[in-house]
Write a protein that holds these residues in place. Structure first.
Motif, PDB file in Angstrom:
ATOM      1  N   ALA A   1       0.835  -1.205   0.000  1.00  0.00           N
ATOM      2  CA  ALA A   1       0.000   0.000   0.000  1.00  0.00           C
ATOM      3  C   ALA A   1       0.871   1.256   0.000  1.00  0.00           C
ATOM      4  CB  ALA A   1      -0.928  -0.001   1.216  1.00  0.00           C
ATOM      5  N   PHE A   2       1.948   1.222   0.755  1.00  0.00           N
ATOM      6  CA  PHE A   2       2.862   2.371   0.806  1.00  0.00           C
ATOM      7  C   PHE A   2       3.495   2.613  -0.565  1.00  0.00           C
ATOM      8  CE2 PHE A   2       7.141   4.110   1.573  1.00  0.00           C
ATOM      9  CZ  PHE A   2       6.777   5.308   2.178  1.00  0.00           C
ATOM     10  N   ARG A   3       3.811   1.542  -1.271  1.00  0.00           N
ATOM     11  CA  ARG A   3       4.483   1.651  -2.565  1.00  0.00           C
ATOM     12  C   ARG A   3       3.517   1.630  -3.747  1.00  0.00           C
ATOM     13  NH1 ARG A   3       9.093  -1.915  -3.726  1.00  0.00           N
ATOM     14  NH2 ARG A   3       9.530  -0.162  -5.078  1.00  0.00           N
ATOM     15  N   SER A   4       2.212   1.483  -3.494  1.00  0.00           N
ATOM     16  CA  SER A   4       1.200   1.344  -4.549  1.00  0.00           C
ATOM     17  C   SER A   4       1.555   0.196  -5.484  1.00  0.00           C
ATOM     18  CB  SER A   4       1.032   2.641  -5.333  1.00  0.00           C
ATOM     19  OG  SER A   4       0.562   3.665  -4.500  1.00  0.00           O
ATOM     20  N   ASP A   5       1.942  -0.928  -4.891  1.00  0.00           N
ATOM     21  CA  ASP A   5       2.329  -2.114  -5.644  1.00  0.00           C
ATOM     22  C   ASP A   5       1.116  -3.031  -5.775  1.00  0.00           C
ATOM     23  OD1 ASP A   5       3.454  -4.349  -6.759  1.00  0.00           O
ATOM     24  OD2 ASP A   5       4.788  -4.785  -5.071  1.00  0.00           O
ATOM     25  N   PHE A   6       0.431  -2.918  -6.903  1.00  0.00           N
ATOM     26  CA  PHE A   6      -0.803  -3.670  -7.106  1.00  0.00           C
ATOM     27  C   PHE A   6      -0.550  -5.123  -7.504  1.00  0.00           C
ATOM     28  CE2 PHE A   6      -3.068  -0.071  -6.174  1.00  0.00           C
ATOM     29  CZ  PHE A   6      -2.703   1.008  -6.968  1.00  0.00           C
ATOM     30  N   ALA A   7       0.688  -5.479  -7.773  1.00  0.00           N
ATOM     31  CA  ALA A   7       1.003  -6.868  -8.109  1.00  0.00           C
ATOM     32  C   ALA A   7       1.099  -7.744  -6.861  1.00  0.00           C
ATOM     33  CB  ALA A   7       2.310  -6.931  -8.891  1.00  0.00           C
ATOM     34  N   ILE A   8       0.862  -7.193  -5.697  1.00  0.00           N
ATOM     35  CA  ILE A   8       0.949  -7.935  -4.434  1.00  0.00           C
ATOM     36  C   ILE A   8      -0.077  -9.057  -4.368  1.00  0.00           C
ATOM     37  CG2 ILE A   8      -0.612  -6.424  -3.123  1.00  0.00           C
ATOM     38  CD1 ILE A   8       2.603  -8.048  -1.785  1.00  0.00           C
ATOM     39  N   TRP A   9      -1.117  -8.989  -5.162  1.00  0.00           N
ATOM     40  CA  TRP A   9      -2.141 -10.042  -5.129  1.00  0.00           C
ATOM     41  C   TRP A   9      -1.545 -11.407  -5.398  1.00  0.00           C
ATOM     42  CZ3 TRP A   9      -3.077 -13.211  -9.211  1.00  0.00           C
ATOM     43  CH2 TRP A   9      -2.621 -12.800 -10.466  1.00  0.00           C
ATOM     44  N   ARG A  10      -0.430 -11.464  -6.147  1.00  0.00           N
ATOM     45  CA  ARG A  10       0.207 -12.754  -6.448  1.00  0.00           C
ATOM     46  C   ARG A  10       0.692 -13.453  -5.181  1.00  0.00           C
ATOM     47  NH1 ARG A  10       2.049  -9.429 -10.828  1.00  0.00           N
ATOM     48  NH2 ARG A  10       1.317 -10.291 -12.796  1.00  0.00           N
ATOM     49  N   TYR A  11       0.991 -12.685  -4.165  1.00  0.00           N
ATOM     50  CA  TYR A  11       1.482 -13.243  -2.901  1.00  0.00           C
ATOM     51  C   TYR A  11       0.403 -13.262  -1.827  1.00  0.00           C
ATOM     52  CZ  TYR A  11       5.611 -11.887  -5.479  1.00  0.00           C
ATOM     53  OH  TYR A  11       6.525 -11.723  -6.472  1.00  0.00           O
ATOM     54  N   SER A  12      -0.422 -12.236  -1.811  1.00  0.00           N
ATOM     55  CA  SER A  12      -1.390 -12.121  -0.725  1.00  0.00           C
ATOM     56  C   SER A  12      -2.595 -13.041  -0.889  1.00  0.00           C
ATOM     57  CB  SER A  12      -1.843 -10.668  -0.550  1.00  0.00           C
ATOM     58  OG  SER A  12      -2.432 -10.177  -1.726  1.00  0.00           O
ATOM     59  N   ILE A  13      -3.042 -13.283  -2.107  1.00  0.00           N
ATOM     60  CA  ILE A  13      -4.187 -14.185  -2.302  1.00  0.00           C
ATOM     61  C   ILE A  13      -3.845 -15.613  -1.884  1.00  0.00           C
ATOM     62  CG2 ILE A  13      -5.701 -15.250  -4.017  1.00  0.00           C
ATOM     63  CD1 ILE A  13      -6.061 -12.513  -5.285  1.00  0.00           C
ATOM     64  N   PRO A  14      -2.683 -16.167  -2.280  1.00  0.00           N
ATOM     65  CA  PRO A  14      -2.366 -17.519  -1.786  1.00  0.00           C
ATOM     66  C   PRO A  14      -2.207 -17.581  -0.269  1.00  0.00           C
ATOM     67  CG  PRO A  14      -1.030 -17.014  -3.710  1.00  0.00           C
ATOM     68  CD  PRO A  14      -1.732 -15.753  -3.326  1.00  0.00           C
ATOM     69  N   LEU A  15      -1.553 -16.592   0.332  1.00  0.00           N
ATOM     70  CA  LEU A  15      -1.411 -16.576   1.797  1.00  0.00           C
ATOM     71  C   LEU A  15      -2.774 -16.536   2.478  1.00  0.00           C
ATOM     72  CD1 LEU A  15       1.558 -14.188   2.656  1.00  0.00           C
ATOM     73  CD2 LEU A  15       1.310 -16.563   3.343  1.00  0.00           C
ATOM     74  N   ALA A  16      -3.618 -15.617   2.024  1.00  0.00           N
ATOM     75  CA  ALA A  16      -4.941 -15.484   2.627  1.00  0.00           C
ATOM     76  C   ALA A  16      -5.810 -16.705   2.331  1.00  0.00           C
ATOM     77  CB  ALA A  16      -5.626 -14.211   2.137  1.00  0.00           C
ATOM     78  N   GLY A  17      -5.661 -17.299   1.156  1.00  0.00           N
ATOM     79  CA  GLY A  17      -6.435 -18.484   0.812  1.00  0.00           C
ATOM     80  C   GLY A  17      -6.097 -19.676   1.695  1.00  0.00           C
ATOM     81  N   ILE A  18      -4.811 -19.891   1.939  1.00  0.00           N
ATOM     82  CA  ILE A  18      -4.409 -20.998   2.809  1.00  0.00           C
ATOM     83  C   ILE A  18      -4.856 -20.726   4.240  1.00  0.00           C
ATOM     84  CG2 ILE A  18      -2.442 -22.267   3.757  1.00  0.00           C
ATOM     85  CD1 ILE A  18      -1.031 -21.707   1.033  1.00  0.00           C
ATOM     86  N   GLY A  19      -4.715 -19.482   4.686  1.00  0.00           N
ATOM     87  CA  GLY A  19      -5.201 -19.114   6.021  1.00  0.00           C
ATOM     88  C   GLY A  19      -6.699 -19.321   6.146  1.00  0.00           C
TER      89      GLY A  19
END
Length: 152
Positions: free
Chosen positions: A69-87
């Motif tokens: 969010a600080f860097r406006s990096d919208f490609a983070i979904w590649r990492y955050s969706i799998p982490l959140a999905g497994i959680g």
């Protein structure tokens, strides 16, 4: 002022709705992280094994979504969706144990707090496994909307 323009972050076409989704996902992860620390350290509730697994996936989300969010990096979904999905899978399983759909005999909690006990309620009202499931689904949904908005 040409110099001021160069200080603005590159945010993929200035996409504010996508950034709001990213920021809200970070807010959910940060509040969830601070909430479980409060429940464990201030309220003194010992987490069960499944709670620890869920924390293992929520804590890094607070960090990586905040940086994104600080860097406006919208490609983070590649990492955050799998982490959140497994959680979410861990919290779904935990929620099924909590509501009694899955027998507590199948729970990995052999010592300490039971996965289905009333100790899993925050302030006696909201079951933590179901709250965790909602947080993970919220993060996945917001990342999905962000991804669709910027078409990455």
């Amino acid at each position: 002022m040409a110099g001021v323009e160069s200080l603005k972050p590159d945010s993929t076409k200035g996409d504010e709705p996508a950034w709001v989704c990213l920021f809200l996902a970070w807010c959910i992860a940060a509040v969830s992280t601070l909430g479980v620390i409060f429940v464990g350290e201030i309220m003194g509730q010992t987490p069960c094994i499944l709670c620890w697994y869920q924390r293992a996936f929520m804590f890094p989300l607070a960090a990586i979504l905040g940086i994104a969010a600080f860097r406006s990096d919208f490609a983070i979904w590649r990492y955050s969706i799998p982490l959140a999905g497994i959680g979410a899978l861990f919290s779904f399983y935990h929620s099924l144990i909590y509501v009694g759909v899955i027998s507590e005999n199948l729970a990995p909690c052999s010592q300490g707090v039971s996965c289905a006990s009333s100790d899993m309620d925050i302030f006696g009202l909201v079951p933590l496994p179901i709250l965790s499931l909602g947080a993970f689904f919220g993060i996945v949904a917001l990342n999905y909307f962000m991804m669709r908005r910027v078409k990455i």
